[in-house]
Design an enzyme around this catalytic site. Structure first.
Site, mmCIF file in Angstrom:
data_model
loop_
_atom_site.group_PDB
_atom_site.id
_atom_site.type_symbol
_atom_site.label_atom_id
_atom_site.label_comp_id
_atom_site.label_asym_id
_atom_site.label_seq_id
_atom_site.Cartn_x
_atom_site.Cartn_y
_atom_site.Cartn_z
ATOM 1 N N SER A 11 -71.866 -50.272 -21.879
ATOM 2 C CA SER A 11 -72.749 -51.096 -22.706
ATOM 3 C C SER A 11 -73.359 -52.271 -21.934
ATOM 4 O O SER A 11 -74.194 -52.993 -22.446
ATOM 5 C CB SER A 11 -71.965 -51.632 -23.908
ATOM 6 O OG SER A 11 -70.839 -52.342 -23.449
ATOM 7 N N GLY A 12 -72.946 -52.449 -20.672
ATOM 8 C CA GLY A 12 -73.500 -53.530 -19.857
ATOM 9 C C GLY A 12 -74.891 -53.180 -19.352
ATOM 10 O O GLY A 12 -75.343 -52.040 -19.471
ATOM 11 N N ARG A 13 -75.575 -54.182 -18.763
ATOM 12 C CA ARG A 13 -76.930 -53.945 -18.280
ATOM 13 C C ARG A 13 -76.955 -52.908 -17.156
ATOM 14 O O ARG A 13 -77.795 -52.024 -17.122
ATOM 15 C CB ARG A 13 -77.555 -55.263 -17.789
ATOM 16 C CG ARG A 13 -77.943 -56.172 -18.956
ATOM 17 C CD ARG A 13 -78.679 -57.403 -18.489
ATOM 18 N NE ARG A 13 -77.809 -58.196 -17.604
ATOM 19 C CZ ARG A 13 -78.162 -59.374 -17.087
ATOM 20 N NH1 ARG A 13 -79.344 -59.887 -17.362
ATOM 21 N NH2 ARG A 13 -77.332 -60.043 -16.311
ATOM 22 N N GLY A 73 -68.435 -50.236 -8.873
ATOM 23 C CA GLY A 73 -69.242 -51.374 -8.466
ATOM 24 C C GLY A 73 -68.722 -52.653 -9.110
ATOM 25 O O GLY A 73 -69.413 -53.660 -9.148
ATOM 26 N N THR A 75 -66.997 -56.101 -9.526
ATOM 27 C CA THR A 75 -66.896 -57.201 -8.553
ATOM 28 C C THR A 75 -65.634 -58.027 -8.788
ATOM 29 O O THR A 75 -65.009 -57.942 -9.852
ATOM 30 C CB THR A 75 -68.126 -58.125 -8.621
ATOM 31 O OG1 THR A 75 -68.264 -58.609 -9.953
ATOM 32 C CG2 THR A 75 -69.382 -57.384 -8.218
ATOM 33 N N SER A 97 -68.123 -50.467 -3.676
ATOM 34 C CA SER A 97 -69.003 -51.476 -3.077
ATOM 35 C C SER A 97 -69.316 -52.540 -4.113
ATOM 36 O O SER A 97 -69.307 -52.278 -5.308
ATOM 37 C CB SER A 97 -70.308 -50.840 -2.586
ATOM 38 O OG SER A 97 -71.141 -51.846 -2.037
ATOM 39 N N HIS A 129 -79.719 -66.362 -7.834
ATOM 40 C CA HIS A 129 -79.614 -65.437 -8.961
ATOM 41 C C HIS A 129 -79.998 -66.149 -10.256
ATOM 42 O O HIS A 129 -80.078 -67.366 -10.293
ATOM 43 C CB HIS A 129 -78.181 -64.895 -9.088
ATOM 44 C CG HIS A 129 -77.854 -63.828 -8.093
ATOM 45 N ND1 HIS A 129 -77.369 -64.135 -6.833
ATOM 46 C CD2 HIS A 129 -77.958 -62.470 -8.139
ATOM 47 C CE1 HIS A 129 -77.176 -63.001 -6.168
ATOM 48 N NE2 HIS A 129 -77.520 -61.984 -6.921
ATOM 49 N N HIS A 130 -80.167 -65.363 -11.299
ATOM 50 C CA HIS A 130 -80.501 -65.842 -12.635
ATOM 51 C C HIS A 130 -79.438 -66.816 -13.163
ATOM 52 O O HIS A 130 -78.298 -66.799 -12.743
ATOM 53 C CB HIS A 130 -80.635 -64.660 -13.588
ATOM 54 C CG HIS A 130 -79.469 -63.726 -13.524
ATOM 55 N ND1 HIS A 130 -78.329 -63.909 -14.261
ATOM 56 C CD2 HIS A 130 -79.254 -62.620 -12.770
ATOM 57 C CE1 HIS A 130 -77.469 -62.953 -13.983
ATOM 58 N NE2 HIS A 130 -78.006 -62.151 -13.075
ATOM 59 N N LYS A 133 -75.736 -65.814 -14.388
ATOM 60 C CA LYS A 133 -74.700 -65.298 -13.487
ATOM 61 C C LYS A 133 -73.528 -66.266 -13.472
ATOM 62 O O LYS A 133 -73.688 -67.457 -13.298
ATOM 63 C CB LYS A 133 -75.252 -65.143 -12.071
ATOM 64 C CG LYS A 133 -74.269 -64.463 -11.123
ATOM 65 C CD LYS A 133 -74.931 -64.061 -9.827
ATOM 66 C CE LYS A 133 -73.963 -63.350 -8.914
ATOM 67 N NZ LYS A 133 -73.553 -62.037 -9.416
#
Lengths: 217, 217, 217, 217
Positions: A11-13, A73, A75, A97, A129-130, A133
């Protein structure tokens, strides 16, 4: 080859973008999971995880259950979580990564070359970044710093809805080199995940970096 | 190793800068020559030429007399003058380049790597120099274009007294990489000459580019 | 105030983006038109045109029929089409601009200030857009040049899918100022249209620029 | 008018550059001071201080002794030291700035306009200077922050021998504006000091900013 795949963090971007790119390439989403959600129409032959580090154990649980390769992916993984992924890599291919853009991999290659050839130059990293973040500095900036094998200062800027810019600066007495990568859309990351997914389903068991997917090293 | 060296073109801006940098590195100026001037305190073990193409024959005469390696940054050499240097290279090491900045060489290396790995990305070059510069585009921009082996558009900006900026852009769908080199002082070229001098005194006879000095190829 | 509005060019990328932003702000789409399409659920109190210059007459026909204000972002209008809009502006408010981003308007304001205060500095413009853009230089770069009232060189770069970057450089002897605007999403233009729509419905008849909407001048 | 002037901080890089530019303009250096050095050939009619904040009291002592105007570019002044300069401004003209480049003043003007027009945009400052610079962030970055009247994050990079770059970023949702000033030589600051010196010798007593010297406000 058509892959029947699952997404954790659906459901994330990034999860949505990846599903779109995977489906365009002819692959089929058969399993979706988010924090309080799970839906399976068929048993997946590959898992993609773009959820959170805290859910790492749960992700490996899914992967073991399906006995399938994993592309992650996520983080902010800690040493223990990395170890868990490596252990799973003994039985199935795992690609891990913090950044799935080809351009960032190239930025790393160039930076490694420069830091080796210009050992006495100053090095600085900056990332933009936006405003939404949360982590600071970005995981990608930390990846760049790791690649440089130097104690490099990282400047972090938060502006509007910038998708992600990273610059590595090298400063000698008399000249400056700057290497900049700008993401102009999130799609570029989803395409790197697609490449990794297609790599993982036919790879030997192992713990792979995105650089290994792209360049074999 | 301490080098006893000579400079031809000792009174020019580059000649002075080179002498300063060589001396700081512990080397010793023992021979100086300019159009109507010559001074020798000891026999030099290396010659550096930053005079003029027209004096090329005279320079080779000096080199033959001392039987020593030669580093030349003289611009605008014709085919015959290049041939003369190559011939001398059969008996002693000769380093020849129109640009002794390490950074520009690194920019070329990175650009060559990117153009090879990202064949379907768009490439653009831009360069900015002071308002007094007459040629457009700059020789260095043309060097970059040659290295890319692609028909790349070059944008040239002329602004104030900018020493020299060069950027190579690579644009894919979703990301842009830009590699920028900015010259902040002439000293950088003198340091390239220093590296070449230290290379030349222990090199086999041969005709070397600055790239060979730096990277062995 | 809730606006019942119509969009001409409703199926284009900008048309859709504008509808989304207008609806988020609480306004209501009651009329949609495209080349071979028309749908009206209620009589609109405002028209937004992001179709084509060739349809200009048809647009004014709609506006006259509804007797309502008009916001137009159609590009490439000729003198006659501009005259038609101005004439309609005698009876209803018309807002016309080739660029509805607030940031570009601010870049113009800053550039106008600098060119006035630094008359003897060199000026250069550069713009970067996606590889699919057909016009060169961009309309926005031409707008910037017009604002500078100087014969300024424009460099155009075409790279990947860059949404749109514009830089105005000012170079003096000893310093360079550069003003850069980067569009990071198309949404920014839609928000400028929203501002203009809310301005238009309560404005006196007239032919307004986007700068007048924002700054009253 | 020929000015007989003194420099405090005469042995620093800025001190030397200023003396060169002042002398080219026909003014005459008659007094020089550094930490352990003092030399006077004639009584100066103007003092220029580019030493250290810690020496501020000593500088005002000199100015009082000579009863002459003062131009100071000393950075890192505390409230008490500023108060001392203001008090001296009651009897003689004092020009005080952390940055004497025209371009930086223009950057401030533009930034003030943008922060006022775009109140909800994110703002960031970054500055890059040579590796030898001791203070972090730069005085100029602090000046920019003051002008913005906002609690803005400042990123500081230290690279090679960069003379000084400052960028103010404004980020909205969908667009980014960046205003960059790059000093391409130290001379530009010396020329601002020259302008201020020529202003100070004929100005009424007062405490002036460099903006007042340039624009009268």
């Amino acid at each position: 080859m058509k892959i029947k795949y699952g997404i954790i963090g659906c459901s994330g971007r990034m999860g949505k973008e990846i599903a779109a790119v995977m489906n365009e390439a002819g692959h089929q989403l058969v399993f979706s999971a988010a924090s309080n959600y799970e839906n399976m129409t068929e048993r997946p032959g590959l898992l993609i995880d773009f959820s959170f580090a805290a859910a790492s154990e749960k992700t490996i649980g899914y992967a073991k259950k399906f006995g399938c390769p994993l592309v992650t992916g996520v983080t902010g993984l800690n040493a223990e979580q990395i170890a868990g992924l490596k252990e799973y890599g003994l039985s199935c291919a795992v690609v891990q990564s913090y950044n799935y853009s080809v351009g960032i991999q190239m930025l790393i290659k160039c930076s490694e070359m420069l830091v080796k050839q210009l050992p006495d130059w100053d090095v600085e990293i900056s990332e933009t970044h936006h405003r939404f973040k949360k982590d600071k500095p970005s995981g990608t900036a930390l990846m760049l710093k790791d690649a440089l094998k130097k104690n490099v200062n990282i400047s972090s800027l938060r502006l509007g809805n910038v998708a992600g810019d990273h610059t590595v600066y090298f400063g000698g007495l008399g000249e400056v080199i700057s290497l900049t990568h700008s993401a102009t859309s999130r799609r570029t990351f989803a395409e790197g995940v697609l490449k990794s997914a297609e790599f993982a389903v036919s790879a030997e068991p192992g713990f792979y970096s995105f650089s290994q997917v792209l360049f074999g090293e």
